[in-house]
Design an enzyme around this catalytic site. Structure first.
Site, PDB file in Angstrom:
ATOM      1  N   GLY A   1      -9.813  -5.418  10.601  1.00  0.00           N
ATOM      2  CA  GLY A   1      -8.675  -4.681  11.114  1.00  0.00           C
ATOM      3  C   GLY A   1      -8.501  -4.808  12.607  1.00  0.00           C
ATOM      4  O   GLY A   1      -7.861  -5.735  13.103  1.00  0.00           O
TER       5      GLY A   1
ATOM      6  N   CYS B   1      -6.471   6.838   5.185  1.00  0.00           N
ATOM      7  CA  CYS B   1      -5.835   7.053   6.483  1.00  0.00           C
ATOM      8  C   CYS B   1      -6.271   8.390   7.079  1.00  0.00           C
ATOM      9  O   CYS B   1      -6.168   9.437   6.428  1.00  0.00           O
ATOM     10  CB  CYS B   1      -4.318   7.021   6.351  1.00  0.00           C
ATOM     11  SG  CYS B   1      -3.478   7.280   7.932  1.00  0.00           S
TER      12      CYS B   1
ATOM     13  N   ASN C   1     -15.325  -2.742   5.065  1.00  0.00           N
ATOM     14  CA  ASN C   1     -14.441  -2.684   6.228  1.00  0.00           C
ATOM     15  C   ASN C   1     -15.128  -1.885   7.337  1.00  0.00           C
ATOM     16  O   ASN C   1     -15.624  -0.794   7.097  1.00  0.00           O
ATOM     17  CB  ASN C   1     -13.123  -2.026   5.813  1.00  0.00           C
ATOM     18  CG  ASN C   1     -12.126  -1.846   6.939  1.00  0.00           C
ATOM     19  OD1 ASN C   1     -11.355  -0.896   6.937  1.00  0.00           O
ATOM     20  ND2 ASN C   1     -12.105  -2.734   7.909  1.00  0.00           N
ATOM     21  N   GLY C   2     -15.134  -2.461   8.546  1.00  0.00           N
ATOM     22  CA  GLY C   2     -15.699  -1.758   9.693  1.00  0.00           C
ATOM     23  C   GLY C   2     -16.583  -2.626  10.544  1.00  0.00           C
ATOM     24  O   GLY C   2     -17.589  -3.163  10.059  1.00  0.00           O
ATOM     25  N   ASP C   3     -16.195  -2.821  11.802  1.00  0.00           N
ATOM     26  CA  ASP C   3     -17.019  -3.515  12.796  1.00  0.00           C
ATOM     27  C   ASP C   3     -17.269  -4.984  12.459  1.00  0.00           C
ATOM     28  O   ASP C   3     -18.317  -5.532  12.809  1.00  0.00           O
ATOM     29  CB  ASP C   3     -18.364  -2.796  12.986  1.00  0.00           C
ATOM     30  CG  ASP C   3     -18.202  -1.357  13.444  1.00  0.00           C
ATOM     31  OD1 ASP C   3     -17.137  -1.033  13.996  1.00  0.00           O
ATOM     32  OD2 ASP C   3     -19.136  -0.559  13.244  1.00  0.00           O
TER      33      ASP C   3
ATOM     34  N   HIS D   1     -13.905   1.700   4.009  1.00  0.00           N
ATOM     35  CA  HIS D   1     -14.097   1.758   5.461  1.00  0.00           C
ATOM     36  C   HIS D   1     -15.338   2.607   5.709  1.00  0.00           C
ATOM     37  O   HIS D   1     -15.412   3.743   5.250  1.00  0.00           O
ATOM     38  CB  HIS D   1     -12.872   2.374   6.127  1.00  0.00           C
ATOM     39  CG  HIS D   1     -12.939   2.383   7.632  1.00  0.00           C
ATOM     40  ND1 HIS D   1     -11.854   2.072   8.415  1.00  0.00           N
ATOM     41  CD2 HIS D   1     -13.949   2.648   8.488  1.00  0.00           C
ATOM     42  CE1 HIS D   1     -12.203   2.151   9.700  1.00  0.00           C
ATOM     43  NE2 HIS D   1     -13.471   2.510   9.753  1.00  0.00           N
TER      44      HIS D   1
ATOM     45  N   LYS E   1      -8.111   1.989  -1.273  1.00  0.00           N
ATOM     46  CA  LYS E   1      -8.918   1.958  -0.053  1.00  0.00           C
ATOM     47  C   LYS E   1      -9.345   3.376   0.284  1.00  0.00           C
ATOM     48  O   LYS E   1      -8.522   4.301   0.266  1.00  0.00           O
ATOM     49  CB  LYS E   1      -8.149   1.347   1.119  1.00  0.00           C
ATOM     50  CG  LYS E   1      -9.042   1.183   2.353  1.00  0.00           C
ATOM     51  CD  LYS E   1      -8.327   0.587   3.545  1.00  0.00           C
ATOM     52  CE  LYS E   1      -9.343   0.430   4.688  1.00  0.00           C
ATOM     53  NZ  LYS E   1      -8.694   0.117   5.970  1.00  0.00           N
TER      54      LYS E   1
ATOM     55  N   GLN F   1       0.835  -1.204   0.000  1.00  0.00           N
ATOM     56  CA  GLN F   1       0.000   0.000   0.000  1.00  0.00           C
ATOM     57  C   GLN F   1       0.870   1.255   0.000  1.00  0.00           C
ATOM     58  O   GLN F   1       1.775   1.402   0.817  1.00  0.00           O
ATOM     59  CB  GLN F   1      -0.938   0.023   1.206  1.00  0.00           C
ATOM     60  CG  GLN F   1      -1.971   1.154   1.101  1.00  0.00           C
ATOM     61  CD  GLN F   1      -2.889   1.233   2.290  1.00  0.00           C
ATOM     62  OE1 GLN F   1      -2.477   1.668   3.366  1.00  0.00           O
ATOM     63  NE2 GLN F   1      -4.147   0.845   2.105  1.00  0.00           N
TER      64      GLN F   1
END
Length: 332
Positions: A227, A101, A203-205, A172, A142, A70
């Site tokens: 993650g 990020c 992506n998430g939870d 995310h 991403k 990445q």
């Protein structure tokens, strides 16, 4: 089509996390069922300057494939040149671009999620990398769903990225303003997946097999990325796959097996000489060790003591103490 999405496969990605997903942790997660790896992000400028410290972040082993490196930056031409260097060095399975990020030191350099506010630059970066290496290796990206709740633009960004040559997009489900707080918005992730024809990774939870199945069945995503849950529980990949295949939950991982993995991680890190001396390595690992120990019996005291470890022997002593206390508790 990226091969890990073929034949109705639903890959589980290990999310790239700075200071966490180094070559050792990726090895552990791969063994426990993660399908696709992404390195910690690396600065395109660091690569261009042949900085040895930056180059270390691109390391991976063949056993970890498929694996992507990445990159972050804001100059499409320079990003493309950096991607070429990485491909020449290691020939990863793909190059991934970080547009997500939220960390200030990245955002202040016009990298990561800052580009969600500047779609023309985001497009030029994506197109620059795809033009440079897209005929050699796939390029993916991403993103977050937006800069803040007033500028959620993930669908627009997803279409731009698809048009710029991205072959998959990880989303995310939080804004940059949220950081890692609040809940991930899977409605937006789903909307992106329905708006583009390339695979979208949500992506998430995601922390259990039930979470995985819910997102697989209720959204149009082609895979998920895990993650922070993996930091504490790298067995999450094994558990999620088992639930996906059987609809049943595996029993909790025994405390002894958890400590065995913690100690193995410490020994591998020291042997790698990545962080310097044994003391330097254990100092660098303290936050990781505290993550591993969440939910352990006496976790509060353990975390306090882990703040001061400087050798593998000290961690071994804590493991013995922890297991002994657990045995006493069972007898009582």
């Amino acid at each position: 089509m990226l091969p890990w999405f073929s034949n109705d496969k639903f890959p589980l990605y290990l999310a790239p996390m700075a200071g966490v997903t180094d070559v050792i942790f990726r090895r552990i997660c791969k063994e426990l069922g993660a399908d696709v790896m992404v390195t910690e992000f690396v600065s395109a400028e660091g690569i261009m300057q042949a900085d040895d410290r930056t180059r270390k972040y691109t390391e991976f082993t063949d056993e970890q494939r498929p694996v992507g490196v990445q990159l972050f930056g804001a100059d499409g031409a320079r990003m493309g040149e950096a991607a070429k260097k990485i491909v020449d060095w290691k020939r990863p399975d793909f190059i991934d671009i970080n547009f997500g990020c939220p960390v200030n030191k990245v955002v202040s350099r016009n990298g990561g999620s800052s580009l969600l506010r500047d779609c023309p630059v985001l497009e030029s970066v994506a197109a620059g990398v795809a033009k440079a290496v897209g005929d050699i290796v796939p390029v993916t990206a991403k993103i977050r769903i937006g800069w803040d709740e007033n500028s959620v633009n993930a669908v627009e960004v997803g279409k731009i990225l698809e048009g710029s040559g991205m072959q998959a997009i990880a989303v995310h489900g939080r804004t940059r303003a949220q950081g890692y707080g609040g809940e991930a918005n899977w409605n937006v992730i789903d909307a992106v997946a329905r708006a583009v024809s390339v695979p979208v990774i949500g992506n998430g939870d995601i922390s259990t097999g039930a979470d995985l199945v819910k997102r697989k069945t209720e959204t149009a995503v082609s895979g998920v990325m895990i993650g922070r849950a993996a930091m504490q529980n790298p067995w999450v990949f094994r558990e999620a796959k088992h639930y996906l295949e059987t609809g049943t939950t595996l029993p909790p991982v025994p405390l002894a097996e958890r400590w065995e993995l913690v100690l193995r991680h410490c020994r591998l890190a020291v042997a790698s000489d990545r962080y310097g001396s044994e003391k330097q390595t254990l100092t660098a690992m303290r936050s990781r060790l505290m993550s591993y120990c969440k939910g352990f019996p006496g976790a509060k005291e353990l975390r306090q003591r882990l703040c001061h470890v400087g050798s593998v022997a000290e961690v071994e002593d804590l493991a013995g103490f922890s297991l002994g206390q657990a045995e006493i508790a069972e007898l009582c």
